[in-house]
Design a protein around this motif. Structure first.
Motif, PDB file in Angstrom:
ATOM      1  N   VAL A  57     -87.909  57.678 -13.106  1.00 26.05           N
ATOM      2  CA  VAL A  57     -89.098  57.342 -12.901  1.00 26.05           C
ATOM      3  C   VAL A  57     -89.956  58.807 -12.182  1.00 26.05           C
ATOM      4  CG1 VAL A  57     -90.428  55.918 -11.250  1.00 26.05           C
ATOM      5  CG2 VAL A  57     -89.019  54.637 -11.996  1.00 26.05           C
ATOM      6  N   MET A  58     -89.262  59.228 -11.724  1.00 23.21           N
ATOM      7  CA  MET A  58     -89.665  60.917 -10.896  1.00 23.21           C
ATOM      8  C   MET A  58     -89.681  61.675 -11.761  1.00 23.21           C
ATOM      9  SD  MET A  58     -90.502  60.456  -6.686  1.00 23.21           S
ATOM     10  CE  MET A  58     -89.779  62.012  -7.061  1.00 23.21           C
ATOM     11  N   HIS A 114     -81.480  61.792   1.754  1.00 21.29           N
ATOM     12  CA  HIS A 114     -81.801  60.324   2.504  1.00 21.29           C
ATOM     13  C   HIS A 114     -80.417  60.262   3.169  1.00 21.29           C
ATOM     14  CE1 HIS A 114     -84.955  60.809   0.060  1.00 21.29           C
ATOM     15  NE2 HIS A 114     -85.471  59.912   0.608  1.00 21.29           N
ATOM     16  N   GLY A 133     -88.924  52.095   8.445  1.00 24.78           N
ATOM     17  CA  GLY A 133     -89.771  53.329   7.988  1.00 24.78           C
ATOM     18  C   GLY A 133     -88.837  54.472   8.221  1.00 24.78           C
ATOM     19  N   PRO A 181     -86.164  57.154   6.011  1.00 23.65           N
ATOM     20  CA  PRO A 181     -85.952  57.577   4.737  1.00 23.65           C
ATOM     21  C   PRO A 181     -84.546  57.680   4.292  1.00 23.65           C
ATOM     22  CG  PRO A 181     -86.281  59.333   6.256  1.00 23.65           C
ATOM     23  CD  PRO A 181     -86.860  58.193   7.629  1.00 23.65           C
ATOM     24  N   ASN A 209     -86.532  50.908  -3.376  1.00 16.63           N
ATOM     25  CA  ASN A 209     -86.886  51.784  -4.415  1.00 16.63           C
ATOM     26  C   ASN A 209     -86.480  51.682  -5.555  1.00 16.63           C
ATOM     27  OD1 ASN A 209     -89.494  52.175  -3.058  1.00 16.63           O
ATOM     28  ND2 ASN A 209     -88.719  53.925  -1.740  1.00 16.63           N
ATOM     29  N   GLU A 247     -96.263  51.993   0.137  1.00 16.45           N
ATOM     30  CA  GLU A 247     -94.768  52.437  -1.020  1.00 16.45           C
ATOM     31  C   GLU A 247     -95.009  53.878  -1.337  1.00 16.45           C
ATOM     32  OE1 GLU A 247     -94.625  50.786  -5.190  1.00 16.45           O
ATOM     33  OE2 GLU A 247     -96.823  50.261  -3.975  1.00 16.45           O
ATOM     34  N   ASN A 248     -94.010  54.371  -1.411  1.00 12.42           N
ATOM     35  CA  ASN A 248     -92.684  55.644  -1.466  1.00 12.42           C
ATOM     36  C   ASN A 248     -93.558  56.039  -2.720  1.00 12.42           C
ATOM     37  OD1 ASN A 248     -91.760  58.019  -0.671  1.00 12.42           O
ATOM     38  ND2 ASN A 248     -90.779  57.364  -2.185  1.00 12.42           N
ATOM     39  N   PRO A 249     -94.210  57.224  -3.433  1.00 13.08           N
ATOM     40  CA  PRO A 249     -94.992  57.370  -4.554  1.00 13.08           C
ATOM     41  C   PRO A 249     -93.775  57.719  -5.399  1.00 13.08           C
ATOM     42  CG  PRO A 249     -95.790  59.267  -2.650  1.00 13.08           C
ATOM     43  CD  PRO A 249     -94.869  58.664  -1.912  1.00 13.08           C
ATOM     44  N   ILE A 250     -94.018  57.250  -6.440  1.00 13.17           N
ATOM     45  CA  ILE A 250     -92.847  57.855  -7.646  1.00 13.17           C
ATOM     46  C   ILE A 250     -93.293  58.937  -8.363  1.00 13.17           C
ATOM     47  CG2 ILE A 250     -91.747  55.976  -8.311  1.00 13.17           C
ATOM     48  CD1 ILE A 250     -93.847  55.266 -10.493  1.00 13.17           C
ATOM     49  N   GLY A 251     -93.992  60.011  -7.037  1.00 14.39           N
ATOM     50  CA  GLY A 251     -93.556  61.287  -8.158  1.00 14.39           C
ATOM     51  C   GLY A 251     -94.760  61.599  -7.650  1.00 14.39           C
ATOM     52  N   VAL A 305     -94.712  67.013 -10.498  1.00 19.77           N
ATOM     53  CA  VAL A 305     -94.242  65.813  -9.487  1.00 19.77           C
ATOM     54  C   VAL A 305     -94.004  65.789  -8.117  1.00 19.77           C
ATOM     55  CG1 VAL A 305     -92.002  64.084  -9.495  1.00 19.77           C
ATOM     56  CG2 VAL A 305     -92.976  65.205 -11.627  1.00 19.77           C
ATOM     57  N   LYS A 306     -93.691  67.253  -8.056  1.00 19.12           N
ATOM     58  CA  LYS A 306     -93.608  66.937  -6.562  1.00 19.12           C
ATOM     59  C   LYS A 306     -95.061  68.064  -5.881  1.00 19.12           C
ATOM     60  CE  LYS A 306     -88.244  68.882  -6.981  1.00 19.12           C
ATOM     61  NZ  LYS A 306     -87.781  69.832  -5.766  1.00 19.12           N
ATOM     62  N   PHE A 331     -93.852  66.715   1.760  1.00 21.31           N
ATOM     63  CA  PHE A 331     -94.418  66.093   0.769  1.00 21.31           C
ATOM     64  C   PHE A 331     -92.519  65.407   1.406  1.00 21.31           C
ATOM     65  CE2 PHE A 331     -93.333  63.688  -3.190  1.00 21.31           C
ATOM     66  CZ  PHE A 331     -93.105  62.002  -3.152  1.00 21.31           C
ATOM     67  N   ARG A 332     -92.075  64.708   2.054  1.00 23.76           N
ATOM     68  CA  ARG A 332     -90.470  64.109   2.665  1.00 23.76           C
ATOM     69  C   ARG A 332     -90.555  62.748   1.690  1.00 23.76           C
ATOM     70  NH1 ARG A 332     -90.326  64.313   8.191  1.00 23.76           N
ATOM     71  NH2 ARG A 332     -91.899  66.421   8.836  1.00 23.76           N
ATOM     72  N   PRO A 333     -90.153  62.177   1.180  1.00 25.18           N
ATOM     73  CA  PRO A 333     -89.394  60.870   0.056  1.00 25.18           C
ATOM     74  C   PRO A 333     -89.365  59.877   0.555  1.00 25.18           C
ATOM     75  CG  PRO A 333     -89.009  62.566  -1.453  1.00 25.18           C
ATOM     76  CD  PRO A 333     -89.287  63.496  -0.524  1.00 25.18           C
ATOM     77  N   ASN A 334     -89.943  59.317   1.132  1.00 25.65           N
ATOM     78  CA  ASN A 334     -89.345  57.786   1.478  1.00 25.65           C
ATOM     79  C   ASN A 334     -90.043  58.081   3.433  1.00 25.65           C
ATOM     80  OD1 ASN A 334     -89.161  55.764  -0.179  1.00 25.65           O
ATOM     81  ND2 ASN A 334     -86.637  56.765  -1.198  1.00 25.65           N
ATOM     82  N   SER A 335     -90.600  58.622   4.108  1.00 26.23           N
ATOM     83  CA  SER A 335     -90.574  59.198   5.027  1.00 26.23           C
ATOM     84  C   SER A 335     -92.234  59.709   5.392  1.00 26.23           C
ATOM     85  CB  SER A 335     -89.835  60.272   5.518  1.00 26.23           C
ATOM     86  OG  SER A 335     -90.228  60.109   6.762  1.00 26.23           O
ATOM     87  N   LEU A 336     -92.577  60.519   5.180  1.00 23.28           N
ATOM     88  CA  LEU A 336     -93.876  61.470   5.236  1.00 23.28           C
ATOM     89  C   LEU A 336     -94.537  62.494   4.173  1.00 23.28           C
ATOM     90  CD1 LEU A 336     -95.685  61.984   7.929  1.00 23.28           C
ATOM     91  CD2 LEU A 336     -94.353  63.797   8.119  1.00 23.28           C
TER      92      LEU A 336
END
Lengths: 317, 524
Positions: free
Chosen positions: A84-85, A96, A264, A266, A274, B49-53, B192-193, B206-211
Motif C-alpha cells: 500500500v505504501m 513498531h 493509540g 504505535p 492496519n 486512521e494512520n495515513p497509508i503514505g 510517501v514519507k 511522521f511517526r506511523p501509527n503514532s504522530l
C-alpha cells in the motif's frame, strides 16, 4: 545444559518454517483482491491499470514462486515493500516492535508482581476471608476483557483526572522515560487477566506443596515461617507457575493488539491490524511472522527456565 | 470568456478581494463581538486512521488526503460552502474555448523547500498524475488532458480532448490534484514519507501509527495565515478513546463515525459538536440488471416502492441523514433537494402498488435474492436489515450476505451478487460517482446499466459549462434513474461528525470533511 538448549532451538526451525508457510498462505485464503483496494472502487479490476498493478507486485506469478521470493527475502531480513505504501516493511516493524515489547514486558512484570504474592497469600489463607476476597477480585479481573477495562480507564481518567495525559504519543527512541510513563496504564490494563492466571496457578501449586512432608521438615528444623514459605514452598511450586507465565506472555502479545488500538499505541499490533485492514499482504505476512516468532521464542525461554529451576529435567530432557 | 464565475471568484481573482477572502470565512458575528484571531499554539487532532503514505497522487485514501490537505494546495479551491470554487495558486483563469483552460499563477509562491512555484511545476504535477508508474487512481479523469503548455513561468495552458466541465472542480480538490514541486519529487523519488508543498503547514515528523507533526509555513501566501504554530495529528483508532481524549483535552479536534457517539458528545460542556450541515455520503444499492429478476424494471420499481426512506434515516442515523436521489444532497444545486426526493417516481412508499407491479412481472409469490453488504462502515448492515423487512412485505425474501470490504468491491464490479450496497464518499463533481456507476461506457458500471437516454444526459452534463443547464441535466438524470430504478438510494448520511474544544476558534466543519479551515483557526 548446552545440549538441551541446542536441542530446543533446533526443534524451533521446523516450527518457524511451518509458521512462515501459514502466514504466507493465510492471507491468500481470505477472499478479496488487493488490487481493488490499491486502485480504489472507481477502477475496473480487469482494466489495464489494474493488470499493471498485479504485474508489478508479482501477483500474476504462481503461489509457490511468490512464497519462494518471499521466504528468501525474509531470511535476509527483507520482507519486501508494503503493497500500500511502497516503503520497505522491515524498518516499519523495527520501529513498531519496541513499543509492543516494552508494553508486554511491563505487563508481565505487573502480572508477576501482583499474581505471585496474591497466589501465595490465598494459598496460605485458604478458605478464610483474604483468600475469598482476593479470588473474587481476581475472577472479576479475569472475566473483564481488556478492551472494556481500557476504554473505561481512559474515560474515567479523562473525566476525573485530565492532567494524567493518557493518550499522549509514545516515542521510546527519543524520550524513553516519557514513553514508559505513557505505557504504565496500558500495561496495567493488559496485565489484569494475566495477573489472575498467574495467581490461580500459584495458589494451586502452593496448596499442593504446603502439604508436602518436606515443608514440615523445614519447619521442624527451625526455619522461619517466611523462609519456609518462600525458599521451600514457592521454589518448589514454581514449575507450573513458570509454564503459566510463558502461556500468559504469549497471550499478552495477542492482547497487545487490543490495548494498542484502545490507547493509540504505535506497536506491532497496530501495524498488523492496519495491514490487514488495507489488505497489505507483505506487511501482514511479515508482522504475523514476527509475532509468532516472538511467541515461539518465549516458549523456548520458558523451556530453558525449567532446566534452571528443576535440575531433574536434565536427566529426562 | 471566463469560466462560470461567482462574485467571490471575481473578487479573489482581481486581487482586491484577497484580504477579504482570507478573513471572509471567519465567523461573521456582530462587529463588536467578533473574536480577534490569536497567533501561536499547537493544535492536537485526534485522527482515526494512520495515513497509508503521504503521497497525494498515489492513493484515493481518505486518510492520506486528511494530512496532505494541509501540506499542499491546488490551482483552485472550494469556498466555505464546498459548492463553488475560488482562486488559490491560480489567481485567475480563462477559457478561450471549451477545450482550453488558461491559468495565471499567483506571484511569489514558495514551496516548503524554498523553490518558487512556476508553471513547470504545474505541468509536472499533471504529467505525474497520468504517468502509469505513479499508479494514481485518477488516471482516467486526467487523461482528458491532451497537452499542457507553459508559455511563461506564470501561465499554464491545458488543452483538453473534449469539453469537460468537471475539470475546475478536480483542480480545486487536493485529493485529486495537489500541486507538487518538480525538484522535490526528483530528489525524493516519491512523496510517501512527505514532500514540499505550498500549503499553510509543513511536515515536521511522521511517526506511523503514532504522530504526524506539522509546523507553520512562514512563507504561506495568504497574509498572516495560518494563525496556529503547528498541528499534531495523534493517531487514535478507537472511537471511544478519541471521545475521551477530546473530553480530557488531550486533543482539541476530532471526528466520529457513529451517530450514537456523536449524540453523546452534544451535551458535553466546552465541546462544540455541530450537526452536519449537509450529507455527502450516498448509500447506494445496485442490481445485476442482466439477469432475472432484476432485469425487469417492474421488479426494481416495486423494490423502490416498498421502501420507507424516512424511517431508514430516522432509525439508522438518528435523524442525521437526508433523503436523496442519485446525487447526495451536498451536491447542490445539481442534487434534487431532500425535501423533493419523495416527489420523484417510485420514491414514496406504496406497498399496494409494489405488490401489483410484482404480480404484473410474474412474481406474485415473490422470490429469494442475495444482498451483499460490508460491515466495514457504520450504517450499511443496519440499512440492509431494515430493507430486508420492508421488501419482505412484497415477497422479496432477502438473504443478507456480509462480505469483507475489498471482496464487496471486487464482486460489485464482477456483479457476483444480484444486489449489493456500499456507501460512496463525496466526489468533487456530480459527474464523479454517477458516471462511473451508470454510464454504459464506464468500465466499472457494476449493475451493467445500459441506457442511451441516460448516457446522452450524462455526456451533455459533462460537457456543459453553464451551471443552470448542468443543473437541469442532472435533475433529468436523477429523474430518469428514479423512474427506471437502476439504483436504489435509501439515504445519504454524514461522512464524519466533527467536534472540537471551544478553545479552537474560527474553525468550521464542511460536509466533505476536508479540514481546510484550520489555516484560519486559532487557539484561545
Amino acid at each position: 545444559m548446552l545440549r538441551y538448549a541446542a536441542g530446543r532451538i533446533v526443534l524451533t526451525v521446523p516450527v518457524l518454517f511451518g509458521v512462515s508457510l501459514m502466514s504466507f498462505a493465510i492471507i491468500h485464503l481470505i477472499p478479496g483482491d488487493i488490487v481493488s483496494v490499491l486502485a480504489g472502487p472507481t477502477v475496473a479490476l480487469d482494466s489495464e491499470a489494474a493488470q499493471n498493478i498485479r504485474r508489478s507486485l508479482h501477483l500474476d506469478q504462481p503461489l509457490p514462486v511468490q512464497y519462494g521470493i518471499w521466504l528468501m527475502g525474509a531470511l535476509r531480513g527483507d520482507f519486501g515493500n508494503s503493497l500500500v505504501m511502497g516503503l520497505p516493511v522491515a524498518p516499519q516493524i523495527a520501529s513498531h516492535l519496541p513499543v509492543t515489547l516494552v508494553l508486554t514486558a511491563m505487563s508481565l512484570l505487573f502480572a508477576i508482581a501482583v499474581g505471585l504474592p496474591a497466589g501465595v497469600a490465598t494459598a496460605k489463607t485458604r478458605g478464610r476471608w483474604p483468600d475469598l476476597f482476593i479470588r473474587a477480585v481476581a475472577l472479576l479481573g479475569l472475566s473483564t476483557p481488556p478492551f472494556f477495562v481500557g476504554v473505561a480507564a481512559v474515560l474515567l481518567l479523562s473525566l476525573y483526572w485530565p492532567s494524567f495525559k493518557i493518550l499522549s504519543a509514545v516515542d521510546l527512541h527519543h524520550d524513553p522515560l516519557g514513553g514508559i510513563r505513557t505505557l504504565l496504564l496500558p500495561a496495567f490494563v493488559l496485565s489484569l487477566a494475566s495477573a489472575t492466571t498467574i495467581m490461580r496457578y500459584t495458589r494451586a501449586a502452593m496448596l499442593e506443596v504446603l502439604t508436602e512432608p518436606f515443608m514440615a521438615t523445614a519447619r521442624a528444623k527451625g526455619a522461619g515461617r517466611l523462609r519456609v514459605l518462600i525458599r521451600h514452598g514457592l521454589r518448589n511450586a514454581l514449575l507450573p507457575v513458570v509454564t503459566a507465565v510463558g502461556v500468559t506472555a504469549a497471550h499478552l502479545v495477542a492482547g497487545a493488539v487490543v490495548v494498542e488500538q484502545v490507547f493509540g499505541l504505535p506497536g506491532i499490533g497496530q501495524l498488523m491490524l492496519n495491514a490487514i485492514y488495507h489488505r497489505d499482504y507483505t506487511q501482514v505476512q511479515a508482522t504475523v511472522l514476527v509475532v509468532t516468532t516472538l511467541v515461539v521464542l518465549i516458549n523456548i525461554v520458558v523451556d530453558l527456565s525449567y532446566y534452571v529451576l528443576d535440575p531433574r529435567i536434565q536427566q529426562h530432557g | 470568456m471566463r469560466a462560470y464565475i461567482t462574485r467571490r471568484q471575481f473578487l479573489g481573482s482581481t486581487g482586491a478581494g484577497f484580504v477579504a477572502l482570507g478573513y471572509g470565512a471567519a465567523p461573521a458575528g456582530a462587529a463588536d463581538e467578533a473574536p480577534v484571531p490569536k497567533r501561536g499554539g499547537v493544535l492536537t487532532i485526534g485522527q482515526d486512521e494512520n495515513p497509508i503514505g503521504l503521497d497525494p497522487h498515489k492513493t484515493a485514501a481518505f486518510s492520506t488526503g486528511n494530512i496532505a490537505e494541509h501540506i499542499y494546495t491546488c490551482l483552485l479551491r472550494w469556498d466555505e460552502t464546498s459548492s463553488h470554487i475560488e482562486p488559490d495558486l491560480a489567481t485567475a483563469w480563462e477559457k478561450p474555448d471549451p477545450q482550453t483552460f488558461v491559468f495565471h499563477l499567483r506571484d511569489g509562491v514558495k514551496f516548503h523547500n524554498g523553490n518558487v512555484l512556476t508553471s513547470e511545476d504545474v505541468k509536472f504535477t499533471f504529467e505525474r498524475l497520468v504517468d502509469p508508474a505513479t499508479r494514481s487512481p485518477w488516471v482516467s479523469i486526467f487523461s482528458v488532458i491532451k497537452a499542457i503548455e507553459t508559455p511563461d513561468p506564470k501561465t499554464v495552458v491545458f488543452r483538453l480532448a473534449s469539453p469537460f466541465s468537471p475539470f475546475p472542480n478536480y483542480l480545486a480538490t487536493i485529493k485529486y490534484s495537489a500541486i507538487v514541486n518538480r525538484e522535490d519529487v526528483r530528489q525524493r523519488g516519491d512523496l510517501v514519507k512527505g514532500g514540499a508543498g505550498t500549503g499553510p503547514f509543513m511536515l515536521e515528523d511522521f511517526r506511523p501509527n503514532s504522530l504526524i507533526r506539522m509546523k507553520r509555513n512562514p512563507d504561506y501566501y495568504e497574509l498572516g495565515l495560518p494563525y496556529l504554530d503547528g498541528l499534531d495529528f495523534r493517531i487514535i483508532p478507537d472511537e471511544a478513546s478519541r471521545m475521551a481524549a477530546l473530553r480530557a483535552g488531550s486533543v482539541q479536534l476530532t471526528w466520529l463515525g457513529r451517530p450514537d457517539s456523536a449524540t453523546q458528545m452534544r451535551d458535553v460542556p466546552d465541546i462544540v459538536a455541530p450537526d452536519p450541515k449537509s450529507y455527502s455520503r450516498l448509500m447506494l444499492l445496485e442490481f445485476d440488471q442482466r439477469k432475472p429478476p432484476f432485469n425487469d424494471v417492474r421488479v426494481r420499481r416495486a423494490f423502490s416502492l416498498a421502501l420507507n426512506r424516512e424511517l431508514i434515516t430516522k432509525v439508522v442515523w438518528r435523524g442525521f441523514a437526508g433523503l436523496t436521489a442519485s446525487l447526495p444532497p451536498m451536491q447542490a444545486p445539481f442534487a434534487v433537494p431532500s425535501g423533493e426526493v419523495l416527489g420523484l417516481p417510485y420514491m414514496k412508499e406504496d406497498v399496494v402498488a409494489a405488490k401489483a407491479l410484482m404480480a404484473e412481472a410474474g412474481y406474485a409469490s415473490g422470490f429469494e435474492a442475495v444482498f451483499a453488504v460490508s460491515p466495514a462502515n457504520y450504517g450499511d448492515v443496519q440499512i440492509a436489515q431494515i430493507m430486508q423487512q420492508m421488501v419482505g412485505r412484497i415477497g422479496i425474501r432477502i438473504k443478507i450476505l456480509q462480505k469483507e470490504w475489498s471482496q464487496l468491491v471486487a464482486d460489485f464490479q464482477s456483479t457476483e451478487s444480484p444486489m449489493s450496497m456500499a456507501g460512496l464518499v463525496w466526489g468533487p463533481d456530480p459527474d464523479t460517482n454517477i458516471s462511473i456507476r451508470l454510464d454504459s461506457n464506464s468500465t466499472v458500471n457494476p449493475g451493467k446499466t445500459a441506457d442511451p437516454v441516460l448516457d446522452e444526459l450524462l455526456a451533455k452534463a459533462r460537457q456543459s459549462y453553464d451551471e443552470a443547464e448542468r443543473t437541469k441535466l442532472y435533475r433529468a438524470v436523477q429523474q430518469r434513474v428514479a423512474d427506471m430504478a437502476y439504483i436504489i438510494t435509501p439515504c445519504a448520511a454524514a461522512l464524519r461528525w466533527e467536534m472540537w474544544s471551544n478553545k479552537l476558534q474560527g474553525y468550521r466543519a464542511v460536509p466533505s470533511a476536508q479540514r481546510v479551515y484550520l489555516r484560519q483557526s486559532w487557539l484561545q
